[in-house]
Design a protein around this motif. Sequence first.
Motif, PDB file in Angstrom:
ATOM      1  N   PRO A 218     -11.498   4.464  -2.166  1.00 52.91           N
ATOM      2  CA  PRO A 218     -10.867   3.521  -1.232  1.00 52.91           C
ATOM      3  C   PRO A 218     -11.799   2.403  -0.773  1.00 52.91           C
ATOM      4  CG  PRO A 218     -10.274   5.760  -0.651  1.00 52.91           C
ATOM      5  CD  PRO A 218     -11.325   5.856  -1.710  1.00 52.91           C
ATOM      6  N   MET A 219     -13.109   2.690  -0.750  1.00 50.71           N
ATOM      7  CA  MET A 219     -14.050   1.663  -0.309  1.00 50.71           C
ATOM      8  C   MET A 219     -14.157   0.512  -1.300  1.00 50.71           C
ATOM      9  SD  MET A 219     -15.022   2.412   2.655  1.00 50.71           S
ATOM     10  CE  MET A 219     -16.272   1.146   2.785  1.00 50.71           C
ATOM     11  N   PHE A 220     -13.749   0.760  -2.553  1.00 51.49           N
ATOM     12  CA  PHE A 220     -13.759  -0.320  -3.535  1.00 51.49           C
ATOM     13  C   PHE A 220     -12.861  -1.472  -3.087  1.00 51.49           C
ATOM     14  CE2 PHE A 220     -14.846   2.761  -7.229  1.00 51.49           C
ATOM     15  CZ  PHE A 220     -16.181   2.739  -6.839  1.00 51.49           C
ATOM     16  N   ALA A 221     -11.752  -1.131  -2.412  1.00 55.13           N
ATOM     17  CA  ALA A 221     -10.848  -2.182  -1.940  1.00 55.13           C
ATOM     18  C   ALA A 221     -11.513  -3.029  -0.867  1.00 55.13           C
ATOM     19  CB  ALA A 221      -9.563  -1.555  -1.388  1.00 55.13           C
ATOM     20  N   ILE A 222     -12.369  -2.419  -0.055  1.00 52.32           N
ATOM     21  CA  ILE A 222     -13.066  -3.146   0.998  1.00 52.32           C
ATOM     22  C   ILE A 222     -14.237  -3.941   0.430  1.00 52.32           C
ATOM     23  CG2 ILE A 222     -14.254  -2.940   3.216  1.00 52.32           C
ATOM     24  CD1 ILE A 222     -11.333  -2.141   3.322  1.00 52.32           C
ATOM     25  N   ILE A 223     -15.008  -3.283  -0.453  1.00 48.54           N
ATOM     26  CA  ILE A 223     -16.206  -3.931  -1.003  1.00 48.54           C
ATOM     27  C   ILE A 223     -15.841  -5.012  -2.017  1.00 48.54           C
ATOM     28  CG2 ILE A 223     -18.308  -3.534  -2.336  1.00 48.54           C
ATOM     29  CD1 ILE A 223     -18.356  -0.689  -1.156  1.00 48.54           C
ATOM     30  N   GLY A 224     -14.887  -4.699  -2.901  1.00 42.48           N
ATOM     31  CA  GLY A 224     -14.535  -5.657  -3.951  1.00 42.48           C
ATOM     32  C   GLY A 224     -13.451  -6.637  -3.564  1.00 42.48           C
ATOM     33  N   GLY A 225     -12.720  -6.343  -2.477  1.00 43.67           N
ATOM     34  CA  GLY A 225     -11.618  -7.205  -2.070  1.00 43.67           C
ATOM     35  C   GLY A 225     -11.955  -8.673  -1.897  1.00 43.67           C
ATOM     36  N   PRO A 226     -13.097  -9.021  -1.262  1.00 47.40           N
ATOM     37  CA  PRO A 226     -13.415 -10.441  -1.069  1.00 47.40           C
ATOM     38  C   PRO A 226     -13.625 -11.218  -2.365  1.00 47.40           C
ATOM     39  CG  PRO A 226     -14.678  -9.072   0.447  1.00 47.40           C
ATOM     40  CD  PRO A 226     -14.015  -8.143  -0.514  1.00 47.40           C
ATOM     41  N   PHE A 227     -13.861 -10.496  -3.467  1.00 45.65           N
ATOM     42  CA  PHE A 227     -14.133 -11.162  -4.741  1.00 45.65           C
ATOM     43  C   PHE A 227     -12.912 -11.184  -5.662  1.00 45.65           C
ATOM     44  CE2 PHE A 227     -17.955  -9.133  -3.104  1.00 45.65           C
ATOM     45  CZ  PHE A 227     -18.823 -10.217  -3.006  1.00 45.65           C
ATOM     46  N   LEU A 228     -11.797 -10.673  -5.181  1.00 43.88           N
ATOM     47  CA  LEU A 228     -10.578 -10.617  -5.994  1.00 43.88           C
ATOM     48  C   LEU A 228      -9.574 -11.643  -5.505  1.00 43.88           C
ATOM     49  CD1 LEU A 228     -10.098  -6.733  -6.175  1.00 43.88           C
ATOM     50  CD2 LEU A 228     -11.055  -8.225  -7.947  1.00 43.88           C
ATOM     51  N   PRO A 229      -8.828 -12.265  -6.446  1.00 44.59           N
ATOM     52  CA  PRO A 229      -7.752 -13.169  -6.024  1.00 44.59           C
ATOM     53  C   PRO A 229      -6.739 -12.434  -5.149  1.00 44.59           C
ATOM     54  CG  PRO A 229      -8.193 -13.425  -8.364  1.00 44.59           C
ATOM     55  CD  PRO A 229      -8.971 -12.226  -7.910  1.00 44.59           C
ATOM     56  N   LEU A 230      -6.129 -13.156  -4.273  1.00 42.96           N
ATOM     57  CA  LEU A 230      -5.164 -12.553  -3.347  1.00 42.96           C
ATOM     58  C   LEU A 230      -4.038 -11.846  -4.102  1.00 42.96           C
ATOM     59  CD1 LEU A 230      -4.939 -12.515  -0.232  1.00 42.96           C
ATOM     60  CD2 LEU A 230      -3.241 -14.334  -0.446  1.00 42.96           C
ATOM     61  N   ALA A 231      -3.639 -12.391  -5.245  1.00 44.62           N
ATOM     62  CA  ALA A 231      -2.575 -11.768  -6.038  1.00 44.62           C
ATOM     63  C   ALA A 231      -2.987 -10.380  -6.530  1.00 44.62           C
ATOM     64  CB  ALA A 231      -2.217 -12.660  -7.228  1.00 44.62           C
ATOM     65  N   ILE A 232      -4.283 -10.207  -6.833  1.00 42.90           N
ATOM     66  CA  ILE A 232      -4.764  -8.897  -7.273  1.00 42.90           C
ATOM     67  C   ILE A 232      -4.720  -7.903  -6.118  1.00 42.90           C
ATOM     68  CG2 ILE A 232      -6.715  -7.652  -8.238  1.00 42.90           C
ATOM     69  CD1 ILE A 232      -5.412  -9.519 -10.214  1.00 42.90           C
ATOM     70  N   LEU A 233      -5.033  -8.352  -4.908  1.00 42.24           N
ATOM     71  CA  LEU A 233      -4.948  -7.466  -3.745  1.00 42.24           C
ATOM     72  C   LEU A 233      -3.506  -7.042  -3.500  1.00 42.24           C
ATOM     73  CD1 LEU A 233      -7.414  -9.226  -1.259  1.00 42.24           C
ATOM     74  CD2 LEU A 233      -7.808  -7.151  -2.618  1.00 42.24           C
ATOM     75  N   ILE A 234      -2.568  -7.969  -3.690  1.00 46.39           N
ATOM     76  CA  ILE A 234      -1.152  -7.618  -3.550  1.00 46.39           C
ATOM     77  C   ILE A 234      -0.759  -6.590  -4.607  1.00 46.39           C
ATOM     78  CG2 ILE A 234       1.202  -8.521  -3.732  1.00 46.39           C
ATOM     79  CD1 ILE A 234       0.148 -11.151  -2.555  1.00 46.39           C
ATOM     80  N   TYR A 235      -1.240  -6.803  -5.820  1.00 48.28           N
ATOM     81  CA  TYR A 235      -0.983  -5.840  -6.900  1.00 48.28           C
ATOM     82  C   TYR A 235      -1.556  -4.467  -6.546  1.00 48.28           C
ATOM     83  CZ  TYR A 235      -3.294  -3.331 -10.709  1.00 48.28           C
ATOM     84  OH  TYR A 235      -3.844  -2.366 -11.497  1.00 48.28           O
ATOM     85  N   TRP A 236      -2.784  -4.434  -6.043  1.00 46.29           N
ATOM     86  CA  TRP A 236      -3.452  -3.179  -5.703  1.00 46.29           C
ATOM     87  C   TRP A 236      -2.663  -2.424  -4.640  1.00 46.29           C
ATOM     88  CZ3 TRP A 236      -9.484  -3.007  -5.316  1.00 46.29           C
ATOM     89  CH2 TRP A 236      -9.904  -1.693  -5.200  1.00 46.29           C
ATOM     90  N   LEU A 237      -2.253  -3.135  -3.599  1.00 47.20           N
ATOM     91  CA  LEU A 237      -1.510  -2.499  -2.512  1.00 47.20           C
ATOM     92  C   LEU A 237      -0.156  -1.981  -3.002  1.00 47.20           C
ATOM     93  CD1 LEU A 237      -1.276  -1.802   0.492  1.00 47.20           C
ATOM     94  CD2 LEU A 237      -0.384  -4.109   0.881  1.00 47.20           C
ATOM     95  N   ALA A 238       0.566  -2.802  -3.749  1.00 45.81           N
ATOM     96  CA  ALA A 238       1.876  -2.387  -4.258  1.00 45.81           C
ATOM     97  C   ALA A 238       1.746  -1.175  -5.179  1.00 45.81           C
ATOM     98  CB  ALA A 238       2.539  -3.545  -4.999  1.00 45.81           C
ATOM     99  N   ASN A 239       0.713  -1.157  -6.002  1.00 44.00           N
ATOM    100  CA  ASN A 239       0.511  -0.050  -6.928  1.00 44.00           C
ATOM    101  C   ASN A 239       0.236   1.252  -6.179  1.00 44.00           C
ATOM    102  OD1 ASN A 239      -0.004   0.968  -9.736  1.00 44.00           O
ATOM    103  ND2 ASN A 239      -2.044   1.300  -8.904  1.00 44.00           N
ATOM    104  N   ASN A 240      -0.565   1.185  -5.118  1.00 46.32           N
ATOM    105  CA  ASN A 240      -0.883   2.384  -4.351  1.00 46.32           C
ATOM    106  C   ASN A 240       0.324   2.899  -3.569  1.00 46.32           C
ATOM    107  OD1 ASN A 240      -3.883   3.332  -4.326  1.00 46.32           O
ATOM    108  ND2 ASN A 240      -3.990   1.115  -4.408  1.00 46.32           N
ATOM    109  N   PHE A 241       1.118   1.999  -3.021  1.00 46.43           N
ATOM    110  CA  PHE A 241       2.317   2.441  -2.314  1.00 46.43           C
ATOM    111  C   PHE A 241       3.301   3.089  -3.274  1.00 46.43           C
ATOM    112  CE2 PHE A 241       1.232  -0.195   1.452  1.00 46.43           C
ATOM    113  CZ  PHE A 241       1.510   0.764   2.423  1.00 46.43           C
ATOM    114  N   TRP A 242       3.435   2.523  -4.466  1.00 43.69           N
ATOM    115  CA  TRP A 242       4.318   3.141  -5.462  1.00 43.69           C
ATOM    116  C   TRP A 242       3.789   4.524  -5.837  1.00 43.69           C
ATOM    117  CZ3 TRP A 242       8.872   1.874  -8.020  1.00 43.69           C
ATOM    118  CH2 TRP A 242       9.199   2.697  -9.098  1.00 43.69           C
ATOM    119  N   THR A 243       2.486   4.640  -6.061  1.00 44.92           N
ATOM    120  CA  THR A 243       1.908   5.923  -6.444  1.00 44.92           C
ATOM    121  C   THR A 243       2.144   6.977  -5.368  1.00 44.92           C
ATOM    122  OG1 THR A 243       0.174   4.816  -7.729  1.00 44.92           O
ATOM    123  CG2 THR A 243      -0.226   7.099  -7.096  1.00 44.92           C
TER     124      THR A 243
END
Length: 310
Positions: A218-243
């Motif tokens: 889970p810390m990868f989302a915090i550490i790597g989040g600032p370096f990812l496009p906003l669309a990738i963060l939306i993808y990450w969140l949607a994927n985890n909620f679906w899972t």
Amino acid sequence: MLDFIYYPVSAILWFWHKVFGFVLDPASGYAWALAVIFLVFTLRALLFKPFVHQVRSMKKMQEFAPQIRELQAKYGDDRQKLAAEMQKLQAERGFNPLSGCLPILVQVPVFIGLFHVLNGFKPGAPSNFIFNADEVASFVAADVFGAKLSNTISQAPEVLAMFGTDRWDMMLVGVPLMIAAAIATHFTARHSVQRQTADAAANPQTAIMNRMTLWIFPMFAIIGGPFLPLAILIYWLANNFWTLGQQRVVYSRIDREEAALAGAPAVVESTAVEADTTHSADPVAKDEPGEIPGVIEDRSRDADKPGESR
């Protein structure tokens, strides 16, 4: 090399953008964000059956873990004998551990393709697979609450200013997405860990992996989040909620199936006993159809006086 994956993924994103663009403004960031979310949902729906197969395979591995450890303790010094006994156990139980890996191997290139397509929306790009230059420019210009979908929080202020945004706007949307993605990743991992058997959880290697999935991943989302496009963060969140939702549905189904199987033998056995009891009371009735079933007639008079009639 993976164009056979990239093009279908981009086609699904294009389709959902057309759907939401028909309802909303096609250039709206909300239309693009919803298209990303439903792209994730579509891909996960297509991979639903492999996920179910993966869960069943992992459960079987947990059930056989004690027997596997016994074989390892018994034949640990003889690798050839251990391999033969492991194959024998798998054949007897009808289980192949590689079958649990295949669904994961199917999912990995799909999500690599998803990441690649979303990351391919670059300023000034002439195309992005099936998207033309105008559609790429539309995605690059799209924003949600002032935060651009194609930009990252860590970009220089002058770069963000070129796209009509700033770090504050990016953080206002990006940081909540990062935190929500980290929380969703944690609870997704927790839900899986809670399904482990006591023997599996007691394994030191499993315990280390559990801690990693619960806290480090889970810390990868915090550490790597600032370096990812906003669309990738939306993808990450949607994927985890679906899972998380998919796990609840699949695990509930498996629990119901196991409960039904656990109750089935008792019902069959009870029926069989009742049937046997019924037949065991009938031999006299079958041999002497004229007599009352269950009543034994005294024939001592016939034995004492064979000449007399009854």
